[in-house]
Design an enzyme around this catalytic site. Structure first.
Site, PDB file in Angstrom:
ATOM      1  N   GLU A   1      11.013 -25.837 -86.132  1.00 12.49           N
ATOM      2  CA  GLU A   1      12.334 -25.204 -86.141  1.00 12.49           C
ATOM      3  C   GLU A   1      12.238 -23.676 -86.116  1.00 12.49           C
ATOM      4  O   GLU A   1      13.046 -23.006 -85.462  1.00 12.49           O
ATOM      5  CB  GLU A   1      13.162 -25.680 -87.337  1.00 12.49           C
TER       6      GLU A   1
ATOM      7  N   HIS B   1      11.816 -22.761 -82.606  1.00 15.54           N
ATOM      8  CA  HIS B   1      13.092 -22.771 -81.867  1.00 15.54           C
ATOM      9  C   HIS B   1      13.825 -21.439 -82.048  1.00 15.54           C
ATOM     10  O   HIS B   1      14.354 -20.878 -81.095  1.00 15.54           O
ATOM     11  CB  HIS B   1      14.001 -23.911 -82.337  1.00 15.54           C
TER      12      HIS B   1
ATOM     13  N   CYS C   1      11.239 -33.730 -79.443  1.00 14.20           N
ATOM     14  CA  CYS C   1      12.340 -32.806 -79.666  1.00 14.20           C
ATOM     15  C   CYS C   1      13.588 -33.321 -78.955  1.00 14.20           C
ATOM     16  O   CYS C   1      13.501 -33.788 -77.816  1.00 14.20           O
ATOM     17  CB  CYS C   1      11.951 -31.429 -79.119  1.00 14.20           C
TER      18      CYS C   1
END
Length: 193
Positions: free
Chosen positions: A167, A170, A123
């Site tokens: 994602e 996140h 990441c």
């Protein structure tokens, strides 16, 4: 080549003819924040996908992703914005099975997750480490397209499915480090792109 959305299965509405150019805005590159920045550990807020602010953010995520070598996805919290918006692009990646091209999703959620496999992840917000994370290798995701606000469901397999889950995490305030089985599954990064 655009990935298929479950050939012959009309319940899945893919991206249609949506492209980043549909945003009508030229994105600007934003700085990427790294752990332990607080934006990375807070769940992002749902957004209005048709708002000018969301459209600008979507364009900026694409621009930032494109100038970042090896980057296959970037979420709003990674640029310090607490919003449920992320960009993905796995075209050309050797582990890609499905490829939907460059796209952005808002308010995305996992509808179905199957075929779980462990795989190594890195990441941009955790630049010195990688880790083994168990993720679904077949995924159905629902979300909205920025600009139009159109509701979509995407079917992704393999690496694209992994990128989507990374994602979405996140946007929920999670890093891949929150998903590893323990310290034994975290490694010092050996290659920087």
């Amino acid at each position: 080549m655009r990935g298929s959305d479950a050939a012959g299965d009309e319940e899945y509405a893919g991206l249609g003819d949506w492209t980043p150019e549909a945003l009508g805005v030229h994105g600007e590159v934003r700085p990427v924040v790294t752990a332990p920045h607080p934006a990375l550990s807070r769940a992002g807020a749902a957004v209005d996908p048709t708002s000018a602010e969301t459209v600008r953010l979507a364009a900026d995520l694409i621009a930032t992703m494109r100038v970042s070598p090896g980057c296959v996805g970037l979420a709003a919290p990674q640029v310090g914005v607490g919003a449920q918006v992320f960009a993905v692009e796995v075209t050309g990646h050797p582990k890609a099975v499905t490829v939907h091209g460059t796209f952005v999703l808002c308010n995305a959620r996992v509808v179905e997750a199957t075929r779980w496999k462990a795989g190594r992840e890195g990441c941009m917000s955790v630049p010195d480490l990688t880790g083994d994370v168990k993720r679904a290798s077949r995924l159905v995701v629902a979300g909205e397209l920025p600009g139009t606000g159109a509701a979509v469901r995407l079917v992704a397999d393999g690496f694209e499915a992994r990128a989507l889950q990374h994602e979405i995490d996140h946007c929920a305030g999670l890093l891949f480090l929150d998903r590893v089985a323990g310290a034994h599954a975290v490694y010092q990064r050996k290659v920087y792109l």
